[in-house]
Write a protein that holds these residues in place. Structure first.
Motif, PDB file in Angstrom:
ATOM      1  N   ILE A 147      -8.716  -0.639 -13.998  1.00  0.00           N
ATOM      2  CA  ILE A 147      -7.733   0.395 -13.673  1.00  0.00           C
ATOM      3  C   ILE A 147      -6.318  -0.161 -13.766  1.00  0.00           C
ATOM      4  N   LYS A 148      -5.416   0.640 -14.320  1.00  0.00           N
ATOM      5  CA  LYS A 148      -3.994   0.293 -14.378  1.00  0.00           C
ATOM      6  C   LYS A 148      -3.241   1.190 -13.403  1.00  0.00           C
ATOM      7  N   ASP A 149      -2.611   0.585 -12.396  1.00  0.00           N
ATOM      8  CA  ASP A 149      -1.884   1.354 -11.387  1.00  0.00           C
ATOM      9  C   ASP A 149      -0.666   2.042 -11.998  1.00  0.00           C
ATOM     10  N   PRO A 150      -0.392   3.291 -11.606  1.00  0.00           N
ATOM     11  CA  PRO A 150       0.798   3.984 -12.121  1.00  0.00           C
ATOM     12  C   PRO A 150       2.085   3.291 -11.676  1.00  0.00           C
ATOM     13  N   LEU A 151       3.073   3.294 -12.564  1.00  0.00           N
ATOM     14  CA  LEU A 151       4.393   2.800 -12.206  1.00  0.00           C
ATOM     15  C   LEU A 151       5.151   3.858 -11.404  1.00  0.00           C
ATOM     16  N   THR A 152       6.081   3.400 -10.566  1.00  0.00           N
ATOM     17  CA  THR A 152       6.951   4.301  -9.822  1.00  0.00           C
ATOM     18  C   THR A 152       8.384   4.109 -10.301  1.00  0.00           C
ATOM     19  N   PHE A 153       9.309   4.842  -9.693  1.00  0.00           N
ATOM     20  CA  PHE A 153      10.727   4.706 -10.015  1.00  0.00           C
ATOM     21  C   PHE A 153      11.463   3.899  -8.948  1.00  0.00           C
ATOM     22  N   ILE A 154      10.702   3.193  -8.121  1.00  0.00           N
ATOM     23  CA  ILE A 154      11.286   2.280  -7.143  1.00  0.00           C
ATOM     24  C   ILE A 154      11.322   0.887  -7.765  1.00  0.00           C
ATOM     25  N   LYS A 155      12.418   0.173  -7.573  1.00  0.00           N
ATOM     26  CA  LYS A 155      12.622  -1.094  -8.273  1.00  0.00           C
ATOM     27  C   LYS A 155      12.593  -2.304  -7.342  1.00  0.00           C
ATOM     28  N   PHE A 156      12.137  -3.428  -7.916  1.00  0.00           N
ATOM     29  CA  PHE A 156      12.296  -4.722  -7.271  1.00  0.00           C
ATOM     30  C   PHE A 156      13.758  -5.161  -7.398  1.00  0.00           C
ATOM     31  N   SER A 157      14.086  -6.262  -6.733  1.00  0.00           N
ATOM     32  CA  SER A 157      15.453  -6.783  -6.809  1.00  0.00           C
ATOM     33  C   SER A 157      15.821  -7.224  -8.220  1.00  0.00           C
ATOM     34  N   ASN A 158      14.808  -7.559  -9.050  1.00  0.00           N
ATOM     35  CA  ASN A 158      15.087  -7.967 -10.444  1.00  0.00           C
ATOM     36  C   ASN A 158      15.138  -6.771 -11.396  1.00  0.00           C
ATOM     37  N   THR A 160      12.906  -4.504 -12.100  1.00  0.00           N
ATOM     38  CA  THR A 160      11.640  -4.033 -12.676  1.00  0.00           C
ATOM     39  C   THR A 160      11.022  -2.999 -11.731  1.00  0.00           C
ATOM     40  N   PHE A 161      10.182  -2.138 -12.303  1.00  0.00           N
ATOM     41  CA  PHE A 161       9.625  -1.039 -11.511  1.00  0.00           C
ATOM     42  C   PHE A 161       8.370  -1.476 -10.743  1.00  0.00           C
ATOM     43  N   LYS A 162       8.240  -0.967  -9.547  1.00  0.00           N
ATOM     44  CA  LYS A 162       7.064  -1.226  -8.732  1.00  0.00           C
ATOM     45  C   LYS A 162       5.933  -0.267  -9.123  1.00  0.00           C
ATOM     46  N   THR A 163       4.699  -0.702  -8.905  1.00  0.00           N
ATOM     47  CA  THR A 163       3.542   0.181  -9.046  1.00  0.00           C
ATOM     48  C   THR A 163       3.238   0.800  -7.683  1.00  0.00           C
ATOM     49  N   ILE A 164       2.357   1.773  -7.679  1.00  0.00           N
ATOM     50  CA  ILE A 164       1.992   2.364  -6.391  1.00  0.00           C
ATOM     51  C   ILE A 164       1.256   1.350  -5.513  1.00  0.00           C
ATOM     52  N   ARG A 165       0.614   0.353  -6.123  1.00  0.00           N
ATOM     53  CA  ARG A 165      -0.050  -0.692  -5.326  1.00  0.00           C
ATOM     54  C   ARG A 165       0.990  -1.593  -4.654  1.00  0.00           C
ATOM     55  N   ASP A 166       2.106  -1.820  -5.341  1.00  0.00           N
ATOM     56  CA  ASP A 166       3.183  -2.603  -4.730  1.00  0.00           C
ATOM     57  C   ASP A 166       3.724  -1.905  -3.491  1.00  0.00           C
ATOM     58  N   ILE A 167       3.672  -0.594  -3.474  1.00  0.00           N
ATOM     59  CA  ILE A 167       4.231   0.176  -2.356  1.00  0.00           C
ATOM     60  C   ILE A 167       3.191   0.418  -1.260  1.00  0.00           C
ATOM     61  N   TYR A 168       1.990   0.843  -1.646  1.00  0.00           N
ATOM     62  CA  TYR A 168       0.994   1.221  -0.640  1.00  0.00           C
ATOM     63  C   TYR A 168       0.058   0.079  -0.244  1.00  0.00           C
ATOM     64  N   GLY A 169      -0.003  -0.964  -1.070  1.00  0.00           N
ATOM     65  CA  GLY A 169      -0.821  -2.124  -0.735  1.00  0.00           C
ATOM     66  C   GLY A 169      -2.286  -1.782  -0.534  1.00  0.00           C
ATOM     67  N   SER A 170      -2.869  -2.246   0.557  1.00  0.00           N
ATOM     68  CA  SER A 170      -4.303  -2.043   0.824  1.00  0.00           C
ATOM     69  C   SER A 170      -4.633  -0.598   1.170  1.00  0.00           C
ATOM     70  N   ASN A 171      -3.630   0.246   1.378  1.00  0.00           N
ATOM     71  CA  ASN A 171      -3.890   1.668   1.631  1.00  0.00           C
ATOM     72  C   ASN A 171      -4.220   2.429   0.347  1.00  0.00           C
ATOM     73  N   LEU A 172      -4.053   1.753  -0.814  1.00  0.00           N
ATOM     74  CA  LEU A 172      -4.391   2.388  -2.089  1.00  0.00           C
ATOM     75  C   LEU A 172      -5.812   2.047  -2.499  1.00  0.00           C
ATOM     76  N   GLU A 173      -6.566   3.048  -2.853  1.00  0.00           N
ATOM     77  CA  GLU A 173      -7.873   2.877  -3.476  1.00  0.00           C
ATOM     78  C   GLU A 173      -8.067   4.006  -4.473  1.00  0.00           C
ATOM     79  N   TYR A 174      -9.153   3.924  -5.230  1.00  0.00           N
ATOM     80  CA  TYR A 174      -9.411   4.946  -6.252  1.00  0.00           C
ATOM     81  C   TYR A 174     -10.780   5.585  -6.017  1.00  0.00           C
TER      82      TYR A 174
END
Length: 285
Positions: A147-158, A160-174
């Protein structure tokens, strides 16, 4: 003082009051239908205009941040404003305001009409889109979904765009949906990681789709497109001996035709060469 003088004074007073009202901006009306739209954390504020002669300024504030404006959404005739870069803290709760100004007057109004939005919390309220996945057939009885996690429009300090896994962490499952081809019996299981192996029946085609699921805050994303395993029933090993016999007969027939044509052409060429070498013999004959 005569009636004419009284009338003139009254008219002048009315004109002065009218000009004061226009100058103070009381003739302007606030916008209506202010709503938030957010998809994969790309968030816009939308509203309905009340006058063609008005321009609008948008500002937004969070519980943990001060009021901010975007140059693109300042004294503009647009009726939507992308506020994504001003609400990068997805855990904060935001409120926006749309201020109405006259398009023909450049001076600032102390208290322009405004309309305030409802509170918006990106982490809870943004809509999550589809995820994509690769279907790999490991062997005859097991497949793997990568599975490839969807990208979001929230950015890291560098930047680059975060994925939904970067934001939700262990609360994300499929949620993985799977079913036998041409069957209405759909089953599901949970994939906590990006790789999930699933047992299947040998010789049966299976179809799969996935859906992001956020455990907290509880919500589901959009279901993906469907992918199916290759039909093993269509492989050459499953056609039977009869098909092989027909293939062999067809191949032999083609080879026979090629040989026959080749022999015929060679004989004609030989006869033609013999005639050229012995013309008298051909005449006497």
């Amino acid at each position: 003082m005569g009636c004419g003088a009284d009338f003139a004074i009254t008219l002048g007073f009315a004109i002065i009051c009218l000009n004061c009202g226009l100058g103070s901006g009381t003739s302007l009306e606030p916008v209506t239908n202010v709503t938030w739209k957010s998809f994969n954390f790309r968030t816009t504020l939308q509203w309905a205009a009340t006058s063609e002669d008005s321009v609008y300024t948008v500002r937004v504030s969070g519980e943990q941040s001060n009021w901010k404006k975007k140059p693109e959404c300042t004294r503009s005739k647009i009726t939507s404003c992308d506020l994504t870069n001003l609400i990068q803290n997805v855990a904060d709760t935001y409120t926006a305001e749309v201020l109405t100004y006259s398009a023909t007057k450049t001076e600032d109004v102390e208290e322009p009409p405004l309309k305030r939005s409802t509170a918006f919390q990106p982490l809870k309220q943004t809509d999550i889109g589809q995820a994509t996945f690769e279907l790999i057939e490991k062997n005859k009885t097991e497949v793997q979904l990568t599975i490839k996690d969807p990208l979001t429009f929230i950015k890291f300090s560098n930047n680059t765009f975060k994925t939904i896994r970067d934001i939700y962490g262990s609360n994300l499952e499929y949620i993985v949906f799977y079913w036998k081809d041409r069957s209405s019996g759909k089953k599901s299981l949970i994939a906590k990681d990006q790789d999930k192996r699933i047992k299947v029946e040998e010789g049966v085609t299976y179809c799969f789709s996935i859906q992001p699921h956020i455990k907290s805050p509880f919500k589901d994303g959009q279901e993906s497109s469907v992918k199916c395993t290759r039909s093993q029933r269509d492989s050459p090993s499953d056609y039977g001996i009869g098909v092989y016999v027909l293939i062999i007969i067809g191949a032999l027939l083609v080879i026979g035709i090629i040989i026959g044509v080749t022999v015929y052409l060679c004989r004609r060429k030989a006869v033609h060469n013999s005639a050229e070498m012995n013309p008298l013999k051909m005449v006497s004959a």
